[in-house]
Structures are given as C-alpha cells and as structure tokens.
Scaffold this motif. Structure first.
Motif, PDB file in Angstrom:
ATOM      1  N   VAL A 164     -22.936  -2.833  52.509  1.00  0.00           N
ATOM      2  CA  VAL A 164     -22.524  -3.133  51.137  1.00  0.00           C
ATOM      3  C   VAL A 164     -21.903  -4.519  51.052  1.00  0.00           C
ATOM      4  O   VAL A 164     -22.160  -5.273  50.098  1.00  0.00           O
ATOM      5  CB  VAL A 164     -21.535  -2.061  50.630  1.00  0.00           C
ATOM      6  CG1 VAL A 164     -21.024  -2.415  49.230  1.00  0.00           C
ATOM      7  CG2 VAL A 164     -22.195  -0.695  50.613  1.00  0.00           C
ATOM      8  N   ASP A 165     -21.122  -4.883  52.041  1.00  0.00           N
ATOM      9  CA  ASP A 165     -20.480  -6.200  52.045  1.00  0.00           C
ATOM     10  C   ASP A 165     -21.520  -7.309  52.132  1.00  0.00           C
ATOM     11  O   ASP A 165     -21.423  -8.335  51.435  1.00  0.00           O
ATOM     12  CB  ASP A 165     -19.503  -6.283  53.213  1.00  0.00           C
ATOM     13  CG  ASP A 165     -18.571  -7.480  53.094  1.00  0.00           C
ATOM     14  OD1 ASP A 165     -18.463  -8.032  51.983  1.00  0.00           O
ATOM     15  OD2 ASP A 165     -17.950  -7.848  54.102  1.00  0.00           O
ATOM     16  N   ARG A 166     -22.520  -7.131  52.961  1.00  0.00           N
ATOM     17  CA  ARG A 166     -23.556  -8.155  53.078  1.00  0.00           C
ATOM     18  C   ARG A 166     -24.414  -8.240  51.832  1.00  0.00           C
ATOM     19  O   ARG A 166     -24.807  -9.325  51.398  1.00  0.00           O
ATOM     20  CB  ARG A 166     -24.422  -7.850  54.309  1.00  0.00           C
ATOM     21  CG  ARG A 166     -23.659  -7.939  55.637  1.00  0.00           C
ATOM     22  CD  ARG A 166     -24.523  -7.535  56.809  1.00  0.00           C
ATOM     23  NE  ARG A 166     -23.765  -7.555  58.056  1.00  0.00           N
ATOM     24  CZ  ARG A 166     -24.248  -7.184  59.236  1.00  0.00           C
ATOM     25  NH1 ARG A 166     -25.515  -6.747  59.315  1.00  0.00           N
ATOM     26  NH2 ARG A 166     -23.496  -7.236  60.318  1.00  0.00           N
ATOM     27  N   LEU A 167     -24.728  -7.088  51.255  1.00  0.00           N
ATOM     28  CA  LEU A 167     -25.495  -7.093  50.005  1.00  0.00           C
ATOM     29  C   LEU A 167     -24.704  -7.780  48.889  1.00  0.00           C
ATOM     30  O   LEU A 167     -25.285  -8.507  48.074  1.00  0.00           O
ATOM     31  CB  LEU A 167     -25.846  -5.659  49.597  1.00  0.00           C
ATOM     32  CG  LEU A 167     -26.898  -4.949  50.448  1.00  0.00           C
ATOM     33  CD1 LEU A 167     -27.064  -3.505  49.978  1.00  0.00           C
ATOM     34  CD2 LEU A 167     -28.237  -5.678  50.366  1.00  0.00           C
ATOM     35  N   LEU A 168     -23.401  -7.556  48.866  1.00  0.00           N
ATOM     36  CA  LEU A 168     -22.576  -8.196  47.857  1.00  0.00           C
ATOM     37  C   LEU A 168     -22.564  -9.712  48.030  1.00  0.00           C
ATOM     38  O   LEU A 168     -22.606 -10.455  47.043  1.00  0.00           O
ATOM     39  CB  LEU A 168     -21.143  -7.658  47.923  1.00  0.00           C
ATOM     40  CG  LEU A 168     -20.143  -8.294  46.962  1.00  0.00           C
ATOM     41  CD1 LEU A 168     -20.591  -8.086  45.518  1.00  0.00           C
ATOM     42  CD2 LEU A 168     -18.754  -7.733  47.174  1.00  0.00           C
ATOM     43  N   ALA A 169     -22.531 -10.195  49.269  1.00  0.00           N
ATOM     44  CA  ALA A 169     -22.550 -11.635  49.514  1.00  0.00           C
ATOM     45  C   ALA A 169     -23.856 -12.249  49.006  1.00  0.00           C
ATOM     46  O   ALA A 169     -23.851 -13.306  48.357  1.00  0.00           O
ATOM     47  CB  ALA A 169     -22.372 -11.913  51.006  1.00  0.00           C
ATOM     48  N   ALA A 170     -24.976 -11.579  49.278  1.00  0.00           N
ATOM     49  CA  ALA A 170     -26.263 -12.090  48.803  1.00  0.00           C
ATOM     50  C   ALA A 170     -26.362 -12.018  47.286  1.00  0.00           C
ATOM     51  O   ALA A 170     -26.840 -12.953  46.626  1.00  0.00           O
ATOM     52  CB  ALA A 170     -27.398 -11.291  49.443  1.00  0.00           C
ATOM     53  N   PHE A 171     -25.894 -10.910  46.728  1.00  0.00           N
ATOM     54  CA  PHE A 171     -25.935 -10.749  45.276  1.00  0.00           C
ATOM     55  C   PHE A 171     -25.039 -11.768  44.577  1.00  0.00           C
ATOM     56  O   PHE A 171     -25.391 -12.304  43.514  1.00  0.00           O
ATOM     57  CB  PHE A 171     -25.504  -9.333  44.909  1.00  0.00           C
ATOM     58  CG  PHE A 171     -25.382  -9.094  43.434  1.00  0.00           C
ATOM     59  CD1 PHE A 171     -26.508  -8.983  42.638  1.00  0.00           C
ATOM     60  CD2 PHE A 171     -24.134  -8.997  42.843  1.00  0.00           C
ATOM     61  CE1 PHE A 171     -26.398  -8.766  41.276  1.00  0.00           C
ATOM     62  CE2 PHE A 171     -24.011  -8.775  41.492  1.00  0.00           C
ATOM     63  CZ  PHE A 171     -25.148  -8.669  40.704  1.00  0.00           C
ATOM     64  N   SER A 172     -23.889 -12.069  45.164  1.00  0.00           N
ATOM     65  CA  SER A 172     -22.981 -13.043  44.570  1.00  0.00           C
ATOM     66  C   SER A 172     -23.603 -14.431  44.553  1.00  0.00           C
ATOM     67  O   SER A 172     -23.489 -15.162  43.564  1.00  0.00           O
ATOM     68  CB  SER A 172     -21.658 -13.068  45.335  1.00  0.00           C
ATOM     69  OG  SER A 172     -21.021 -11.809  45.270  1.00  0.00           O
ATOM     70  N   ALA A 173     -24.274 -14.788  45.648  1.00  0.00           N
ATOM     71  CA  ALA A 173     -24.935 -16.092  45.687  1.00  0.00           C
ATOM     72  C   ALA A 173     -26.029 -16.177  44.616  1.00  0.00           C
ATOM     73  O   ALA A 173     -26.188 -17.207  43.948  1.00  0.00           O
ATOM     74  CB  ALA A 173     -25.533 -16.336  47.075  1.00  0.00           C
ATOM     75  N   PHE A 174     -26.749 -15.088  44.442  1.00  0.00           N
ATOM     76  CA  PHE A 174     -27.791 -15.052  43.404  1.00  0.00           C
ATOM     77  C   PHE A 174     -27.176 -15.142  42.012  1.00  0.00           C
ATOM     78  O   PHE A 174     -27.634 -15.900  41.153  1.00  0.00           O
ATOM     79  CB  PHE A 174     -28.601 -13.764  43.544  1.00  0.00           C
ATOM     80  CG  PHE A 174     -29.635 -13.571  42.468  1.00  0.00           C
ATOM     81  CD1 PHE A 174     -30.857 -14.219  42.546  1.00  0.00           C
ATOM     82  CD2 PHE A 174     -29.380 -12.739  41.388  1.00  0.00           C
ATOM     83  CE1 PHE A 174     -31.812 -14.041  41.548  1.00  0.00           C
ATOM     84  CE2 PHE A 174     -30.326 -12.554  40.390  1.00  0.00           C
ATOM     85  CZ  PHE A 174     -31.547 -13.215  40.470  1.00  0.00           C
TER      86      PHE A 174
END
Length: 313
Positions: free
Chosen positions: A128-138
């Motif tokens: 979840v933390d990694r997905l959030l980092a990618a989603f935040s960049a997007f």
C-alpha cells in the motif's frame, strides 16, 4: 478565544479590502475594452463612447471603486455588462453545479486520502505504501484536463458506462445527478487525494514513532485504538491544515473541470465573463470566493482547539 476571533475578523476585513482593490485595479488596467466588445466589430467610435458613458467607465477610477464598494456592501453586486442581468442572479443559477462538484470532490478526497495515508503509515514499506508513492507522483504531475480527457475516452466513449459531459440538476433525479458527476469528481479529486494521503502518511509516521505509542503497543492496545484513538487524533492538525488548503486549490481546479466536462457552473461563468470583459461578474465571483476562503481558514484555525486541546489562543 473571543479576543482571537475578533482579531481574526478584523484581519479578514483588511484582507478582503486589499483583495477588492487588487481585483478592481487588475481588471481596469488589463488590455481590452468591454464597451468595444458589446458594440461589436462594426461599431463606430461614437457608439463605443456612448456605451462607455452609459456604463460609467469614463468616470475616474476612484469614483468607480467607491461606487462599486458602496453598492456591494448594500447587497447589489451590479448588472452584467454583457447580458444586462443582475450578477447575483447569474451566480445563483450556476451555484448548484459548482457546489455539487466541490462537495463530492472534498468528500471523496478526504475519505480516500486519509484512509490511504493511514494504511500506508501503518504498513510503511509495504504494498500500500509503494502504491501510494506511485499514485502520488501521478496525481501531482498530471494536469486535471489530461486526467479528464483520459477518463472521458475510456469510461464514456470506449466503455459507455458514464455520460461524456453535461450536468443534470438534483431535482431532476438523484441518480442522474450523481452519474453525471462521477467522472468530473474523480478527475478533480485525484490530485487532492494524493496530496492529503501523503500529508496524512507523514503526520501519522511522526506520531507512531513517539514513545507513548510504543507504550500503548506494549500494553496490548489494539491496532484500531492505536491508529484512530491515539495516532490520528494527535496527527490531526497537519491533516486538517491541508484539507483547508485544498478548498482554496479547489477553486482553480473547478474552472478547468467544468470546462472539460461542459458543466454550467461558476467556473464556466467566470471564463465567459473574462472573454467578454464583464467586470461585475469577475469582481463579484472573486470577492465571494476570497471571502469563502477567509472563512474556511478561520474555521480551520478554530477547529484546531477541538482536535488538540493543548492549542489555546
């Protein structure tokens, strides 16, 4: 607290006075003549001069400013130069679509953003933390209009699940109203979700590393109690601050979103007014939105004391 509230009200009045003066001068000094736009391309110089005299545009700027402030304080926001209708009437007709889009966007952004941030902080370094980092960049990097056209293409044109554009008033059916707002709400809310989630994660991580949180875990406190009863409450001030800031950024995002999805809201009204050099509409909308932003900031500051009793004014 009473002294603080009074001081903030006086400060808000001063800020609104400065905003009003800035908006008035900015529009008057910008290139373009509303009288020439109203008269049309084939108008003569005499026709344009007559329209300027009728609208009071030939008066000195201080006279125009004093007249505008006096009328606005009396509840008269003026008459639209281009349509000839009262400005408040035009704004009230466009208020429902903008409020609907804004409220749904904030509900989506706060609920999803805070939830993602809590999960990412609780399982830091996990999926979840990694997905959030990618989603935040997007969410940070992609403009609203690009996201909007992407959603229209895949979910409206290709899949035909949702309407392409338009708005249905709530009194014509709650389901149709909601369905037409799904795509614009998601397009406008993705950036806010990413921002709120990142701030929530950072604030929660700071609180979770405190000694009293480790003590609560050692005493056998449940995960729910640690996250929501202890951590979230103590991390609430930065989260509430970013939610308040999101309301201000929402104003600019609504203009783009309403244009992309052809929603007849206040954002579209402002765009049309800028193209037509319609001073009364532009000034009124900017003053009203600035006043709303000042009130939201005051409400956020006062809400700090409810979240954290240690804060006293």
């Amino acid at each position: 607290m009473a002294v603080y509230i009074l001081r903030r009200i006086v400060s808000a009045i001063a800020v609104m006075a400065m905003v009003g003066m800035f908006v008035f001068l900015l529009l008057r000094l910008a290139p373009g003549d509303p009288a020439a736009i109203i008269a049309g391309k084939s108008a003569t110089a005499e026709m344009i001069a007559g329209i300027r005299e009728q609208l009071g545009l030939n008066d000195p700027m201080p006279i125009q400013f004093i007249r505008w402030v006096r009328e606005m304080l009396g509840g008269d926001f003026g008459i639209s130069i281009f349509s000839g209708r009262p400005v408040l009437e035009l704004i009230s007709q466009r208020l429902e679509p903008t409020l609907s889009l804004s409220i749904l966007t904030m509900i989506l952004s706060v609920s999803v953003g805070v939830s993602f941030g809590i999960l990412a902080a609780w399982r830091t370094g996990g999926v979840v933390d990694r997905l959030l980092a990618a989603f935040s960049a997007f969410g940070y990097s992609v403009p609203i209009f690009v996201i909007g056209y992407f959603l229209i293409y895949f979910f409206a044109i290709r899949a035909r699940w949702l309407p392409v554009q338009g708005y249905v008033p709530i009194n014509q059916g709650l389901e149709s109203w909601f369905v037409h707002l799904i795509l614009p709400t998601v397009a406008l809310g993705l950036g806010f979700i990413a921002f709120i989630a990142r701030i929530t994660r950072a604030s929660m991580l700071e609180v979770l590393s405190e000694d009293y949180m480790r003590t609560a875990a050692a005493k056998g406190a449940s995960s729910y109690a640690m996250l929501f009863h202890h951590a979230l409450k103590n991390a609430g001030v930065p989260i509430l601050t970013v939610i308040g800031l999101s309301f201000a950024w929402l104003i600019g995002g609504v203009v783009l979103t309403e244009t992309v999805f052809n929603i007849p809201g206040i954002g579209r009204l402002v765009v049309d007014a800028i193209n037509n050099r319609d001073y009364p509409i532009i000034q009124s909308v900017l003053i009203l939105t600035s006043g709303l932003y000042v009130l939201i900031n005051l409400a956020v500051d006062l809400a700090y004391t409810l979240i954290d009793p240690r804060i006293r004014y």
